[in-house]
Design a protein around this motif. Structure first.
Motif, PDB file in Angstrom:
ATOM      1  N   CYS A 148      -1.922  10.592  -2.051  1.00 50.50           N
ATOM      2  CA  CYS A 148      -1.291   9.499  -2.780  1.00 50.50           C
ATOM      3  C   CYS A 148      -0.768   9.968  -4.138  1.00 50.50           C
ATOM      4  O   CYS A 148      -1.530  10.516  -4.940  1.00 50.50           O
ATOM      5  CB  CYS A 148      -2.290   8.364  -2.978  1.00 50.50           C
ATOM      6  N   TRP A 200      -6.240  -0.225  -5.149  1.00 49.66           N
ATOM      7  CA  TRP A 200      -6.524  -0.856  -6.440  1.00 49.66           C
ATOM      8  C   TRP A 200      -5.246  -1.359  -7.099  1.00 49.66           C
ATOM      9  O   TRP A 200      -5.259  -2.360  -7.799  1.00 49.66           O
ATOM     10  CB  TRP A 200      -7.228   0.143  -7.376  1.00 49.66           C
ATOM     11  N   LEU A 201      -4.134  -0.711  -6.877  1.00 53.48           N
ATOM     12  CA  LEU A 201      -2.888  -1.111  -7.540  1.00 53.48           C
ATOM     13  C   LEU A 201      -2.288  -2.390  -6.990  1.00 53.48           C
ATOM     14  O   LEU A 201      -1.458  -3.008  -7.649  1.00 53.48           O
ATOM     15  CB  LEU A 201      -1.845   0.004  -7.394  1.00 53.48           C
ATOM     16  N   CYS A 214     -11.022   6.389  -2.025  1.00 54.54           N
ATOM     17  CA  CYS A 214      -9.929   5.838  -1.218  1.00 54.54           C
ATOM     18  C   CYS A 214      -9.526   6.862  -0.158  1.00 54.54           C
ATOM     19  O   CYS A 214      -9.314   8.041  -0.463  1.00 54.54           O
ATOM     20  CB  CYS A 214      -8.737   5.519  -2.126  1.00 54.54           C
ATOM     21  N   PRO A 263     -11.516   1.351  -2.336  1.00 54.61           N
ATOM     22  CA  PRO A 263     -11.161  -0.048  -2.588  1.00 54.61           C
ATOM     23  C   PRO A 263     -11.421  -0.923  -1.365  1.00 54.61           C
ATOM     24  O   PRO A 263     -11.254  -0.465  -0.234  1.00 54.61           O
ATOM     25  CB  PRO A 263      -9.655   0.012  -2.885  1.00 54.61           C
ATOM     26  N   GLN A 269       0.050   8.096  -6.544  1.00 56.28           N
ATOM     27  CA  GLN A 269      -0.330   7.157  -7.605  1.00 56.28           C
ATOM     28  C   GLN A 269      -1.834   7.180  -7.892  1.00 56.28           C
ATOM     29  O   GLN A 269      -2.340   6.302  -8.596  1.00 56.28           O
ATOM     30  CB  GLN A 269       0.062   5.732  -7.206  1.00 56.28           C
ATOM     31  N   ALA A 270      -2.565   8.145  -7.335  1.00 58.09           N
ATOM     32  CA  ALA A 270      -4.035   8.144  -7.460  1.00 58.09           C
ATOM     33  C   ALA A 270      -4.481   8.162  -8.928  1.00 58.09           C
ATOM     34  O   ALA A 270      -3.866   8.806  -9.772  1.00 58.09           O
ATOM     35  CB  ALA A 270      -4.607   9.347  -6.724  1.00 58.09           C
ATOM     36  N   CYS A 315      -9.725   5.414  -8.219  1.00 53.84           N
ATOM     37  CA  CYS A 315      -9.567   5.628  -6.776  1.00 53.84           C
ATOM     38  C   CYS A 315     -10.717   6.469  -6.202  1.00 53.84           C
ATOM     39  O   CYS A 315     -10.820   6.623  -4.975  1.00 53.84           O
ATOM     40  CB  CYS A 315      -8.217   6.266  -6.473  1.00 53.84           C
ATOM     41  N   PHE A 364      -6.818   7.412   1.271  1.00 57.16           N
ATOM     42  CA  PHE A 364      -5.465   7.970   1.127  1.00 57.16           C
ATOM     43  C   PHE A 364      -5.338   8.817  -0.149  1.00 57.16           C
ATOM     44  O   PHE A 364      -4.282   9.363  -0.431  1.00 57.16           O
ATOM     45  CB  PHE A 364      -4.441   6.813   1.113  1.00 57.16           C
ATOM     46  N   HIS A 409       0.835  -1.206   0.000  1.00 54.85           N
ATOM     47  CA  HIS A 409       0.000   0.000   0.000  1.00 54.85           C
ATOM     48  C   HIS A 409       0.874   1.262   0.000  1.00 54.85           C
ATOM     49  O   HIS A 409       1.842   1.344   0.760  1.00 54.85           O
ATOM     50  CB  HIS A 409      -0.907   0.002   1.240  1.00 54.85           C
ATOM     51  N   PRO A 410       0.544   2.244  -0.824  1.00 52.68           N
ATOM     52  CA  PRO A 410       1.342   3.480  -0.861  1.00 52.68           C
ATOM     53  C   PRO A 410       1.490   4.138   0.515  1.00 52.68           C
ATOM     54  O   PRO A 410       2.531   4.733   0.804  1.00 52.68           O
ATOM     55  CB  PRO A 410       0.561   4.372  -1.824  1.00 52.68           C
TER      56      PRO A 410
HETATM   57 FE1  SF4 Z   1      -3.444   5.512  -4.025  1.00 55.63          FE
HETATM   58 FE2  SF4 Z   1      -5.531   4.753  -5.492  1.00 55.63          FE
HETATM   59 FE3  SF4 Z   1      -4.178   2.971  -4.092  1.00 55.63          FE
HETATM   60 FE4  SF4 Z   1      -5.722   4.757  -2.878  1.00 55.63          FE
HETATM   61  S1  SF4 Z   1      -6.399   3.132  -4.255  1.00 55.63           S
HETATM   62  S2  SF4 Z   1      -3.686   4.165  -2.261  1.00 55.63           S
HETATM   63  S3  SF4 Z   1      -5.398   6.569  -4.176  1.00 55.63           S
HETATM   64  S4  SF4 Z   1      -3.420   4.186  -5.834  1.00 55.63           S
END
Ligand code: SF4
Length: 330
Positions: free
Chosen positions: A288, A313-314, A282, A299, A290-291, A295, A284, A245-246
């Motif tokens: 984040c 999701w990633l 999400c 998730p 990577q959004a 998102c 975060f 997780h980021p």
């Molecule tokens: Fe980041 Fe999206 Fe993962 Fe949330 S779901 S942590 S916003 S990449």
């Protein structure tokens, strides 16, 4: 979910319009140390208190399941909680002065726990209290029994609080930031003591901390909390070396004790979401790097690897490879 000593499913807690715990699942096993880690305000301490029926009076709590060793504790009254707390369920805190009675001698406090829950005579309880202080390596334990809490150092008080917590040989001990107030050397001693006691007794230990260094030393499993929910969980090595997780990765980059001396410390930009508002995205997302568009939908906890789950999701094992690689490069 496997059957553990204490199974918690979908724990929810609100204080007024603040939705502080949002669907937490935990499975605590005998003989294992599980860590709950996160920044202050993430809901980890409230979760620990809720497991002992000690949530604030103003809180509204519900759970799909709260089962401790076959007892449905979600429905028990305060009298039954009192029979479990200090007996089969114990808790230690950052500040021993909040747990110990400043007006009572240390020996009398430990003996009182033993007399209340084990029905020991005064003589037997005193002998057991003495043996406990010896086991905790408190110097001159005979004299320590006659002292008041204010006469002891912080490290010694923490040992005494642990002695009182393990006096009735609990099945589960919850340790909330047990070493945060101590200097580094004493911290290491207290952590080693907790690990030894857990190995000897086979109790379950739930370690609540903001410090990933403490988690790395003691825990078998870890759950990372953010904004009232668990965003990642798994075995401690998996989460440390292959954080999915980021937020977990950002937390690692913000911990000086975990970084090589040539790696730059990075604080996590932004602030957690306002938990008075309903979140459909999400939690975060605003912080984040990577959004993505997806998102905007919150998730669920997804399988990231064997025994490792992540609310991102990633991190799903079916996530398209290009996205996965882009994230890992990030
Ligand atoms: Fe980041 Fe999206 Fe993962 Fe949330 S779901 S942590 S916003 S990449």
């Amino acid at each position: 979910m496997s059957s553990g000593l204490y199974e918690i499913e979908n724990l929810q807690l609100s204080i007024g319009d603040l939705h502080a715990i949002r669907g937490v699942d935990l499975s605590l096993q005998r003989g294992r140390c599980s860590a709950l880690v996160g920044e202050s305000g993430s809901g980890k301490s409230l979760t620990g208190l809720s497991l002992l029926g000690l949530q604030p009076a103003a809180a509204t709590m519900s759970a799909g399941r709260m089962c401790f060793d076959g007892i449905d504790v979600a429905g028990i009254d305060e009298q039954r909680w009192r029979g479990l707390r200090g007996n089969r369920l114990a808790m230690i805190f950052q500040n021993p002065m909040t747990a110990l009675n400043p007006t009572m001698r240390i020996g009398a406090q430990i003996a009182e726990t033993l007399r209340l829950h084990r029905g020991m005579t005064a003589t037997a309880a005193r002998a057991k209290a003495l043996a406990l202080l010896e086991r905790m390596s408190v110097p001159r334990p005979d004299a320590a029994l006659k002292r008041y809490p204010f006469e002891m150092s912080g490290g010694m008080l923490q040992r005494i609080m642990i002695a009182q917590a393990v006096a009735c040989e609990p099945d589960l001990m919850i340790a909330d930031e047990p070493t945060t107030a101590l200097d580094v050397t004493v911290q290491a001693e207290v952590l080693a003591l907790l690990a030894e006691l857990q190995r000897e007794s086979g109790m379950a230990l739930l370690l609540i901390t903001h410090d990933l260094g403490v988690v790395a030393r003691l825990a078998d499993d870890v759950s990372v909390m953010y904004a009232g929910e668990i965003v990642e969980s798994g075995g401690v090595n998996d989460v440390f070396y292959r954080a999915a997780h980021p937020y977990t990765r950002a937390l690692q980059r913000s911990m000086p004790s975990l970084l090589a001396s040539d790696v730059q410390l990075q604080s996590i930009a932004g602030v957690p979401p306002d938990l008075r508002r309903k979140l459909s995205h999400c939690s975060f997302m605003e912080r984040c790097g990577q959004a993505m568009t997806v998102c905007n939908q919150s998730p669920p906890l997804l399988d990231a690897a064997d025994h490792q789950r992540s609310r991102c999701w990633l991190s799903h094992t079916d996530c398209p490879q290009p996205l996965r690689e882009a994230w890992h490069r990030g």
